[in-house]
Design a protein around this motif. Structure first.
Motif, PDB file in Angstrom:
ATOM      1  N   GLY A 160      -4.897  35.320 -22.578  1.00  0.00           N
ATOM      2  CA  GLY A 160      -4.053  36.189 -23.751  1.00  0.00           C
ATOM      3  C   GLY A 160      -4.185  36.728 -24.962  1.00  0.00           C
ATOM      4  O   GLY A 160      -4.055  36.149 -26.157  1.00  0.00           O
ATOM      5  N   ALA A 161      -4.420  34.277 -25.511  1.00  0.00           N
ATOM      6  CA  ALA A 161      -4.811  33.431 -26.553  1.00  0.00           C
ATOM      7  C   ALA A 161      -5.704  34.085 -27.322  1.00  0.00           C
ATOM      8  O   ALA A 161      -6.264  34.413 -27.934  1.00  0.00           O
ATOM      9  CB  ALA A 161      -4.519  31.551 -25.648  1.00  0.00           C
ATOM     10  N   VAL A 162      -6.949  33.887 -25.828  1.00  0.00           N
ATOM     11  CA  VAL A 162      -8.337  34.673 -26.556  1.00  0.00           C
ATOM     12  C   VAL A 162      -8.161  35.808 -27.362  1.00  0.00           C
ATOM     13  O   VAL A 162      -8.645  35.919 -28.118  1.00  0.00           O
ATOM     14  CB  VAL A 162      -8.764  34.338 -25.358  1.00  0.00           C
ATOM     15  CG1 VAL A 162     -10.572  34.632 -25.467  1.00  0.00           C
ATOM     16  CG2 VAL A 162      -9.456  33.102 -24.900  1.00  0.00           C
ATOM     17  N   LEU A 163      -7.461  36.586 -26.419  1.00  0.00           N
ATOM     18  CA  LEU A 163      -7.540  38.127 -26.871  1.00  0.00           C
ATOM     19  C   LEU A 163      -6.891  38.208 -28.207  1.00  0.00           C
ATOM     20  O   LEU A 163      -7.233  39.495 -29.316  1.00  0.00           O
ATOM     21  CB  LEU A 163      -6.500  39.122 -25.713  1.00  0.00           C
ATOM     22  CG  LEU A 163      -7.513  39.038 -24.503  1.00  0.00           C
ATOM     23  CD1 LEU A 163      -6.408  39.927 -23.216  1.00  0.00           C
ATOM     24  CD2 LEU A 163      -8.634  40.170 -24.705  1.00  0.00           C
ATOM     25  N   GLY A 164      -5.778  37.328 -28.521  1.00  0.00           N
ATOM     26  CA  GLY A 164      -4.841  36.929 -29.374  1.00  0.00           C
ATOM     27  C   GLY A 164      -5.878  37.341 -30.548  1.00  0.00           C
ATOM     28  O   GLY A 164      -5.333  37.496 -31.720  1.00  0.00           O
ATOM     29  N   LEU A 165      -6.829  35.833 -30.539  1.00  0.00           N
ATOM     30  CA  LEU A 165      -7.489  35.694 -31.277  1.00  0.00           C
ATOM     31  C   LEU A 165      -8.504  37.090 -32.082  1.00  0.00           C
ATOM     32  O   LEU A 165      -8.750  36.314 -33.347  1.00  0.00           O
ATOM     33  CB  LEU A 165      -8.141  33.579 -30.505  1.00  0.00           C
ATOM     34  CG  LEU A 165      -7.390  32.805 -30.588  1.00  0.00           C
ATOM     35  CD1 LEU A 165      -7.950  31.497 -30.208  1.00  0.00           C
ATOM     36  CD2 LEU A 165      -6.669  32.789 -32.191  1.00  0.00           C
ATOM     37  N   VAL A 166      -8.915  37.602 -30.791  1.00  0.00           N
ATOM     38  CA  VAL A 166      -9.938  38.226 -30.935  1.00  0.00           C
ATOM     39  C   VAL A 166      -9.342  39.232 -32.290  1.00  0.00           C
ATOM     40  O   VAL A 166      -9.818  39.614 -33.064  1.00  0.00           O
ATOM     41  CB  VAL A 166     -10.449  39.037 -30.037  1.00  0.00           C
ATOM     42  CG1 VAL A 166     -11.193  40.650 -30.188  1.00  0.00           C
ATOM     43  CG2 VAL A 166     -11.658  37.500 -29.431  1.00  0.00           C
ATOM     44  N   HIS A 167      -8.447  39.296 -31.874  1.00  0.00           N
ATOM     45  CA  HIS A 167      -7.398  40.902 -32.410  1.00  0.00           C
ATOM     46  C   HIS A 167      -7.213  39.626 -34.181  1.00  0.00           C
ATOM     47  O   HIS A 167      -7.205  40.538 -34.544  1.00  0.00           O
ATOM     48  CB  HIS A 167      -6.139  40.767 -31.764  1.00  0.00           C
ATOM     49  CG  HIS A 167      -4.910  42.035 -32.528  1.00  0.00           C
ATOM     50  ND1 HIS A 167      -5.095  43.350 -32.879  1.00  0.00           N
ATOM     51  CD2 HIS A 167      -3.830  41.621 -33.509  1.00  0.00           C
ATOM     52  CE1 HIS A 167      -4.811  43.813 -33.643  1.00  0.00           C
ATOM     53  NE2 HIS A 167      -3.416  42.891 -33.712  1.00  0.00           N
ATOM     54  N   ALA A 168      -6.991  38.908 -33.876  1.00  0.00           N
ATOM     55  CA  ALA A 168      -6.741  38.141 -35.306  1.00  0.00           C
ATOM     56  C   ALA A 168      -7.508  38.371 -35.914  1.00  0.00           C
ATOM     57  O   ALA A 168      -7.940  38.176 -37.449  1.00  0.00           O
ATOM     58  CB  ALA A 168      -6.418  36.439 -35.668  1.00  0.00           C
ATOM     59  N   MET A 169      -8.718  37.941 -35.380  1.00  0.00           N
ATOM     60  CA  MET A 169     -10.455  37.991 -36.410  1.00  0.00           C
ATOM     61  C   MET A 169     -10.938  39.176 -36.976  1.00  0.00           C
ATOM     62  O   MET A 169     -11.080  39.726 -37.487  1.00  0.00           O
ATOM     63  CB  MET A 169     -11.784  37.547 -35.626  1.00  0.00           C
ATOM     64  CG  MET A 169     -11.435  35.588 -34.619  1.00  0.00           C
ATOM     65  SD  MET A 169     -10.940  34.887 -37.008  1.00  0.00           S
ATOM     66  CE  MET A 169      -9.617  34.500 -36.766  1.00  0.00           C
ATOM     67  N   SER A 170     -10.340  40.654 -36.239  1.00  0.00           N
ATOM     68  CA  SER A 170     -11.176  41.568 -36.228  1.00  0.00           C
ATOM     69  C   SER A 170      -9.774  42.824 -37.744  1.00  0.00           C
ATOM     70  O   SER A 170     -10.267  43.337 -38.361  1.00  0.00           O
ATOM     71  CB  SER A 170     -10.458  42.473 -34.928  1.00  0.00           C
ATOM     72  OG  SER A 170      -9.224  42.910 -34.841  1.00  0.00           O
ATOM     73  N   ASN A 171      -8.896  41.305 -38.024  1.00  0.00           N
ATOM     74  CA  ASN A 171      -7.883  42.115 -38.951  1.00  0.00           C
ATOM     75  C   ASN A 171      -7.723  40.658 -40.349  1.00  0.00           C
ATOM     76  O   ASN A 171      -6.895  40.624 -41.024  1.00  0.00           O
ATOM     77  CB  ASN A 171      -6.338  42.039 -38.336  1.00  0.00           C
ATOM     78  CG  ASN A 171      -6.416  43.349 -37.860  1.00  0.00           C
ATOM     79  OD1 ASN A 171      -6.769  44.974 -37.922  1.00  0.00           O
ATOM     80  ND2 ASN A 171      -6.027  43.001 -36.320  1.00  0.00           N
ATOM     81  N   LEU A 172      -9.236  40.063 -40.241  1.00  0.00           N
ATOM     82  CA  LEU A 172      -8.908  39.307 -41.707  1.00  0.00           C
ATOM     83  C   LEU A 172      -8.744  39.472 -42.776  1.00  0.00           C
ATOM     84  O   LEU A 172      -7.525  38.612 -43.700  1.00  0.00           O
ATOM     85  CB  LEU A 172     -10.424  38.677 -41.367  1.00  0.00           C
ATOM     86  CG  LEU A 172     -10.314  37.709 -40.471  1.00  0.00           C
ATOM     87  CD1 LEU A 172     -11.839  36.953 -40.806  1.00  0.00           C
ATOM     88  CD2 LEU A 172     -10.216  36.275 -40.403  1.00  0.00           C
ATOM     89  N   THR A 173      -8.161  40.492 -43.292  1.00  0.00           N
ATOM     90  CA  THR A 173      -7.818  41.211 -44.430  1.00  0.00           C
ATOM     91  C   THR A 173      -6.415  41.664 -44.320  1.00  0.00           C
ATOM     92  O   THR A 173      -5.892  42.538 -45.194  1.00  0.00           O
ATOM     93  CB  THR A 173      -9.194  42.481 -44.759  1.00  0.00           C
ATOM     94  OG1 THR A 173      -9.002  42.899 -43.899  1.00  0.00           O
ATOM     95  CG2 THR A 173     -10.356  42.041 -45.507  1.00  0.00           C
ATOM     96  N   GLU A 174      -6.258  41.928 -43.364  1.00  0.00           N
ATOM     97  CA  GLU A 174      -4.722  42.228 -42.888  1.00  0.00           C
ATOM     98  C   GLU A 174      -4.037  41.096 -43.001  1.00  0.00           C
ATOM     99  O   GLU A 174      -3.725  40.950 -41.499  1.00  0.00           O
ATOM    100  CB  GLU A 174      -4.729  43.733 -42.383  1.00  0.00           C
ATOM    101  CG  GLU A 174      -5.571  44.804 -43.172  1.00  0.00           C
ATOM    102  CD  GLU A 174      -5.177  45.542 -41.551  1.00  0.00           C
ATOM    103  OE1 GLU A 174      -4.271  46.192 -41.690  1.00  0.00           O
ATOM    104  OE2 GLU A 174      -6.678  46.382 -41.151  1.00  0.00           O
ATOM    105  N   PRO A 175      -2.912  40.658 -44.083  1.00  0.00           N
ATOM    106  CA  PRO A 175      -2.079  39.132 -43.168  1.00  0.00           C
ATOM    107  C   PRO A 175      -1.143  39.843 -41.980  1.00  0.00           C
ATOM    108  O   PRO A 175      -0.964  38.616 -41.319  1.00  0.00           O
ATOM    109  CB  PRO A 175      -2.140  39.209 -44.910  1.00  0.00           C
ATOM    110  CG  PRO A 175      -2.387  39.626 -45.531  1.00  0.00           C
ATOM    111  CD  PRO A 175      -2.926  40.828 -45.183  1.00  0.00           C
ATOM    112  N   GLU A 176      -1.168  40.266 -42.445  1.00  0.00           N
ATOM    113  CA  GLU A 176       0.321  40.762 -41.442  1.00  0.00           C
ATOM    114  C   GLU A 176       0.194  41.156 -39.640  1.00  0.00           C
ATOM    115  O   GLU A 176       0.035  40.486 -38.755  1.00  0.00           O
ATOM    116  CB  GLU A 176       1.104  42.180 -41.199  1.00  0.00           C
ATOM    117  CG  GLU A 176       1.966  42.265 -42.901  1.00  0.00           C
ATOM    118  CD  GLU A 176       2.781  42.711 -43.458  1.00  0.00           C
ATOM    119  OE1 GLU A 176       2.565  44.404 -42.325  1.00  0.00           O
ATOM    120  OE2 GLU A 176       3.287  43.831 -44.006  1.00  0.00           O
ATOM    121  N   LEU A 177      -1.792  41.943 -39.369  1.00  0.00           N
ATOM    122  CA  LEU A 177      -2.148  42.043 -38.492  1.00  0.00           C
ATOM    123  C   LEU A 177      -2.627  40.501 -37.842  1.00  0.00           C
ATOM    124  O   LEU A 177      -2.474  40.539 -36.745  1.00  0.00           O
ATOM    125  CB  LEU A 177      -3.108  43.240 -38.814  1.00  0.00           C
ATOM    126  CG  LEU A 177      -2.443  44.294 -38.513  1.00  0.00           C
ATOM    127  CD1 LEU A 177      -3.632  45.345 -39.045  1.00  0.00           C
ATOM    128  CD2 LEU A 177      -1.373  44.530 -37.674  1.00  0.00           C
TER     129      LEU A 177
END
Length: 247
Positions: A160-177
């Motif tokens: 789950g942590a890895v999936l969360g980081l993958v999601h975070a890295m795909s939204n580097l330009t959107e601070p909220e996401l």
């Protein structure tokens, strides 16, 4: 009701919350639905994959033992066996037939029925011991279901942590996401480790302890009934069974 189990669970939850709150954390930040779905759902799915349907359903049925364990009174059990020995000595084994009908515990009832039926001594002991071994093994497999959940949960938490980081890295330009993805990552790890060490593993060990208590009680009943079948003196049987008071 097992008050110790309830107290232990409450103390663990309150201690973790207080420690987090004293450090300035807000309780609301610990609730993350996506992380919960990943960790709990993934763990549940993994353990269902490894278990048979009957074993999984039996494991669920044993969950109530954690807070409402079956009660086995060793002292009363010894008194009952001595009483049965005296009745058999006075009136024969057939005098135990009516007693067997009033016994609610299945293992004890089976033993009394075999005694009344006059089963040969070696077969009598073998039958009771086989029944005891199979019952213990069946219940221990159910306890292993919760132990397996305790093993899978931290690993699923890391997933789950890895999936969360993958999601975070795909939204580097959107601070909220980006913040949401990082939160899911850390909370998933907390859920994985927390569920394993505060719930699944303690539940498994609690059920094992109850199974051990049941086994010792039934071993006492087995030894007492075999002694009756062997024609031993009621007082001698009581002395023999007194060792189980220490179990």
């Amino acid at each position: 009701m097992d008050k110790l189990s309830i107290a232990g669970l409450l103390i663990a939850i309150i201690a973790i919350y207080l420690g987090f709150a004293l450090d300035g954390g807000a309780l609301s930040t610990l609730f993350e639905l996506p992380a919960f779905i990943i960790v709990f759902g993934g763990t549940l799915g993994a353990v269902m994959l490894q278990s048979s349907l009957s074993q999984f359903k039996h494991a669920l049925s044993l969950l109530k033992w954690v807070f409402f364990p079956p009660n086995y009174d060793v002292e009363q059990g010894i008194e009952d066996v001595v009483f049965w020995a005296e009745k058999a000595r006075e009136s024969g084994y057939l005098a135990l037939e009516d007693i067997a009908l009033d016994v609610e515990e299945p293992y004890t009832q089976k033993g009394l029925d075999l005694l009344v039926d006059g089963v040969e001594l070696d077969n009598f002991r073998t039958s009771l011991e086989l029944d005891l071994d199979l019952y213990r093994e069946h219940n221990l497999r159910s306890a292993n279901v919760y132990e397996s959940m305790g093993g899978y949960s931290p690993t699923i938490g890391i997933l789950g942590a890895v999936l969360g980081l993958v999601h975070a890295m795909s939204n580097l330009t959107e601070p909220e996401l980006l913040g949401q993805g990082i939160a899911t990552a850390f909370i998933a790890t907390i859920y994985g480790v927390g569920f394993a060490n505060l719930l699944y593993l303690p539940i498994a060990n609690k059920i094992r302890a109850i199974i051990h208590q049941q086994t010792m009680y039934r071993e006492m009943i087995c030894e007492g009934l075999v002694s009756i079948a062997n024609g031993e003196n009621p007082h001698a049987i009581e002395n023999k069974l007194s060792a189980f008071r220490l179990s």
